[in-house]
Design a protein around this motif. Structure first.
Motif, short mmCIF file in Angstrom:
data_model
loop_
_atom_site.label_atom_id
_atom_site.label_comp_id
_atom_site.label_asym_id
_atom_site.label_seq_id
_atom_site.Cartn_x
_atom_site.Cartn_y
_atom_site.Cartn_z
N ALA A 1 -8.14 36.50 -16.35
CA ALA A 1 -6.93 35.87 -16.93
C ALA A 1 -5.86 35.91 -15.93
CB ALA A 1 -6.64 36.28 -18.35
N LYS A 2 -5.10 34.60 -15.97
CA LYS A 2 -3.78 34.66 -15.44
C LYS A 2 -2.97 33.57 -16.35
CE LYS A 2 -4.82 31.11 -11.95
NZ LYS A 2 -4.56 30.65 -10.54
N CYS A 3 -1.64 33.92 -16.12
CA CYS A 3 -0.48 32.97 -17.06
C CYS A 3 0.30 32.62 -16.05
CB CYS A 3 -0.09 33.75 -18.05
SG CYS A 3 1.09 32.67 -19.08
N GLU A 4 0.43 31.23 -15.60
CA GLU A 4 1.22 30.78 -14.68
C GLU A 4 1.96 29.57 -15.34
OE1 GLU A 4 -0.51 30.09 -11.13
OE2 GLU A 4 -0.22 32.17 -10.26
N ASN A 5 3.32 29.45 -15.23
CA ASN A 5 3.86 28.15 -15.75
C ASN A 5 3.57 27.61 -17.18
OD1 ASN A 5 5.23 27.98 -13.20
ND2 ASN A 5 3.52 26.87 -12.29
N GLY A 6 3.44 28.56 -17.88
CA GLY A 6 3.07 28.30 -19.51
C GLY A 6 1.80 27.79 -19.75
N VAL A 7 0.96 28.27 -18.79
CA VAL A 7 -0.77 28.02 -19.02
C VAL A 7 -1.48 28.97 -18.66
CG1 VAL A 7 -2.83 26.47 -18.20
CG2 VAL A 7 -0.44 25.25 -18.29
N LEU A 8 -2.08 29.48 -19.66
CA LEU A 8 -3.00 30.45 -19.34
C LEU A 8 -4.53 30.10 -19.17
CD1 LEU A 8 -3.71 33.83 -19.98
CD2 LEU A 8 -4.59 33.11 -22.28
N THR A 9 -4.99 30.79 -18.00
CA THR A 9 -6.40 30.45 -17.60
C THR A 9 -7.16 31.49 -17.52
OG1 THR A 9 -5.33 28.97 -15.91
CG2 THR A 9 -7.71 29.52 -15.59
N VAL A 10 -8.48 31.37 -18.59
CA VAL A 10 -9.26 32.53 -18.62
C VAL A 10 -10.70 31.99 -18.04
CG1 VAL A 10 -10.43 33.95 -20.18
CG2 VAL A 10 -7.84 33.19 -20.61
N VAL A 11 -11.29 32.81 -17.09
CA VAL A 11 -12.45 32.65 -16.60
C VAL A 11 -13.25 33.47 -16.89
CG1 VAL A 11 -13.58 32.33 -14.11
CG2 VAL A 11 -11.08 31.62 -14.44
N VAL A 12 -14.51 32.94 -17.39
CA VAL A 12 -15.74 33.54 -17.72
C VAL A 12 -16.87 33.46 -16.96
CG1 VAL A 12 -17.25 34.16 -19.81
CG2 VAL A 12 -14.77 33.60 -20.23
N GLU A 13 -17.34 34.29 -16.18
CA GLU A 13 -18.42 34.04 -15.42
C GLU A 13 -19.91 33.93 -16.21
OE1 GLU A 13 -18.97 36.64 -12.18
OE2 GLU A 13 -16.72 36.70 -11.43
N LYS A 14 -20.68 33.27 -15.54
CA LYS A 14 -21.87 33.14 -16.14
C LYS A 14 -22.76 34.14 -15.52
CE LYS A 14 -21.64 28.27 -17.52
NZ LYS A 14 -22.24 26.78 -17.41
N LEU A 15 -23.82 34.56 -15.93
CA LEU A 15 -25.06 35.22 -15.25
C LEU A 15 -25.89 34.34 -14.72
CD1 LEU A 15 -25.53 37.75 -18.04
CD2 LEU A 15 -24.50 38.35 -16.16
N PRO A 16 -26.33 34.77 -13.61
CA PRO A 16 -27.39 34.04 -12.96
C PRO A 16 -28.80 33.69 -13.89
CG PRO A 16 -27.37 36.09 -12.02
CD PRO A 16 -26.45 35.96 -12.91
#
Length: 147
Positions: free
Chosen positions: A119-134
């Protein structure tokens, strides 16, 4: 009109992650509770959540995984007002409301790697990345000759 679009979307994409959203429940009154606006992007390798969190810094937001498959995003809803160091200064008008206490929960599919969430928070936007399993390898059928 949006109802027709929703029905068609469910027919075409029945396994949509949108069905995995868990409604937030809280004992707080409706004035103190809010919902984080979110866009969810489903890519071949990951799910990416984009959330508007204006006025909040990364220290104000908590991203956790509960019960091994529920993504939870919370904020405490507090914002510090800038205080003037000069004597005799005061606010004449206060229009910006402090952020509400926010919480969203998402039931993640079994195909998610919950130990690799970023997760990262920049310029008022939180971005959460959830990887998929192969995807699991497909079982191969081997024909054995009978002697």
């Amino acid at each position: 009109m949006s109802t027709v679009v929703d029905v068609v979307s469910q027919l075409l994409f029945p396994e949509s992650i949108e069905r995995l959203v868990i409604p937030s429940r809280s004992n707080e009154s409706s004035e103190n509770r809010g919902s984080i606006p979110v866009d969810i992007l489903d890519t071949p390798k990951e799910y990416i959540f984009y959330m508007d969190v204006p006025g909040l810094s990364k220290s104000d937001i908590q991203v956790t995984v509960e019960d091994e498959s529920t993504l939870v995003i919370r904020s405490n809803g507090k914002r510090k007002r800038e205080e003037s160091e000069e004597e005799g200064c005061k606010y004449v008008r206060l229009e910006r409301k402090p952020p509400l206490k926010l919480m969203r929960k998402y039931k993640l599919p079994d195909t998610c790697n919950v130990s690799a969430i970023t997760a990262k928070c920049e310029n008022g936007v939180l971005t959460v990345v959830v990887e998929k399993l192969p995807p699991p390898s497909k079982a191969k059928t081997v024909k054995v000759a009978i002697s």
